[in-house]
Write an enzyme that holds these catalytic residues in place. Structure first.
Site, PDB file in Angstrom:
ATOM      1  N   PRO A  30       0.837  -1.199   0.000  1.00  0.00           N
ATOM      2  CA  PRO A  30       0.000   0.000   0.000  1.00  0.00           C
ATOM      3  C   PRO A  30       0.871   1.249   0.000  1.00  0.00           C
ATOM      4  O   PRO A  30       1.984   1.247   0.544  1.00  0.00           O
ATOM      5  CB  PRO A  30      -0.793  -0.100   1.306  1.00  0.00           C
ATOM      6  N   LYS A  31       0.402   2.319  -0.623  1.00  0.00           N
ATOM      7  CA  LYS A  31       1.104   3.607  -0.576  1.00  0.00           C
ATOM      8  C   LYS A  31       0.486   4.439   0.539  1.00  0.00           C
ATOM      9  O   LYS A  31      -0.669   4.841   0.460  1.00  0.00           O
ATOM     10  CB  LYS A  31       1.012   4.339  -1.912  1.00  0.00           C
ATOM     11  N   TRP A  32       1.272   4.689   1.561  1.00  0.00           N
ATOM     12  CA  TRP A  32       0.772   5.379   2.753  1.00  0.00           C
ATOM     13  C   TRP A  32       0.744   6.883   2.553  1.00  0.00           C
ATOM     14  O   TRP A  32       1.616   7.447   1.888  1.00  0.00           O
ATOM     15  CB  TRP A  32       1.642   5.015   3.947  1.00  0.00           C
TER      16      TRP A  32
END
Length: 363
Positions: A30-32
């Site tokens: 996931p891209k935080w």
């Protein structure tokens, strides 16, 4: 501090793509939506370095305590500082943590504690890991973090990872409502290459029709640097939602001429004329305040009569504003400003962060 990888470190970067890549040997995370941060720990010394070499240590004392408790005594870890709420990641609250007063820093650390999401390991003990493949760095990172424990708001997280592009696509669509920025993809055999765009980031992109209510000059002083955008709420109040920028030199000059007629008598009845007080009282958002990141940055603006509509490409909305700067697609003479409302924006239902962490896998 004496580590095999010493600050400053330029984080490894990513190129933007519009679809989840499906190539052999890729892994996905996931891209935080937070502050990129590289943690340097040598015993009781901890330094939090930002992507732009801005030290973050003083702003997050609760993180220093947490990392001393949970990380190996000598290590360098790449990750993201986040603030987690019941509705997901809260970037606006995270931004508010960058306050110059020490007393305010301590107060905010107690009221809105930050967490840290680890996704790469650059050094461990006396070993420089940057030349190792990511698969080995990830294996070591997982082994040293183990069961991090702690409260949900302050937990040290190991980011989820998968080698299944279908799982990554599911993350991309299902967890946007929790504030995630998209999905990252990288080769499993990739060494850590500082300041190189050797990964991929897949981010959401949409368009919205917005009122153009002002602009800022470019730093060259002769062209338009950005357009100030607004949307109407249900009560007919025009809120500032962000900007459209990244114009070519030629386009910046063209916009000066195109917008010139709208500058005439622009403040007469302009909805943002008294923004400093009236808009604060109304709970709206307005531009012109001092930049939190750069106190010397000029955020002054030129009003325009709010008669023009622009179609703007954006990624996602957070707290009623575009999370990142938008890009101008085209002007829309066929649309009226009054038709530019929040109702046109996609509404994504919040997702539980715990659900994503429960799906952690290792290739």
């Amino acid at each position: 501090m004496d580590l095999p990888v010493m600050p400053p470190v330029k984080p490894m970067l990513a190129k933007a793509v519009h679809e989840v890549p499906r190539l052999p040997g890729l892994v996905y995370e996931p891209k935080w939506d937070g502050f990129r941060c590289i943690v340097f720990r040598d015993g009781d010394e901890v330094e939090l370095g930002s992507r732009n070499d801005r030290p973050l240590t003083r702003y997050f004392p609760e993180l220093v305590e947490l990392l001393i408790e949970k990380l190996p005594r000598r290590c360098v870890v790449d990750g993201e500082i986040v603030v987690v709420t019941g509705a997901g990641l809260d970037f606006a609250t995270l931004q508010n943590r960058l306050h110059p007063a020490a007393s305010r820093v301590r107060k905010l650390a107690a009221e809105t504690p930050a967490g840290f999401v680890a996704f790469d390991l650059l050094a461990l003990d006396d070993r420089d890991l940057t030349a190792e493949p990511f698969s080995e760095r990830r294996r070591l990172l997982a082994s040293v973090l183990g069961d991090t424990g702690g409260s949900a708001a302050r937990q040290l997280h190991l980011t989820p990872l998968t080698d299944n592009p279908d799982v990554a696509q599911d993350w991309f669509t299902r967890f946007e409502g929790a504030g995630f920025d998209g999905v990252m993809a990288k080769p499993a055999d990739l060494p850590y290459l500082q300041d190189k765009r050797v990964m991929w980031k897949v981010k959401h992109e949409r368009t919205a029709d917005c009122v153009v209510a002002g602009f800022r000059w470019h730093k060259d002083g002769v062209g338009v640097g950005s357009l100030l955008l607004g949307l109407f709420d249900g009560d007919g109040v025009l809120h500032h939602v962000g900007v459209a920028s990244s114009f070519t030199v030629a386009r910046r000059a063209e916009l000066v001429a195109e917008l010139a007629p709208l500058r005439e008598n622009a403040l007469d009845g302009h909805p943002w004329r008294a923004w400093a007080q009236a808009w604060a009282d109304a709970g709206g958002r307005m531009t012109g305040g001092q930049s939190r990141w750069n106190s010397t940055k000029d955020l002054s603006w030129e009003p325009l009569r709010p008669e023009t509509v622009a179609e703007v490409r954006y990624e996602h909305v957070l707290g009623g504003r575009f999370r990142h700067g938008g890009r101008l697609v085209r002007f829309r003479p066929d649309r009226t400003p009054e038709s530019c409302t929040y109702a046109q924006l996609d509404a994504v239902a919040p997702a539980e962060l715990a659900a994503l962490f429960g799906e952690r896998t290792n290739p």
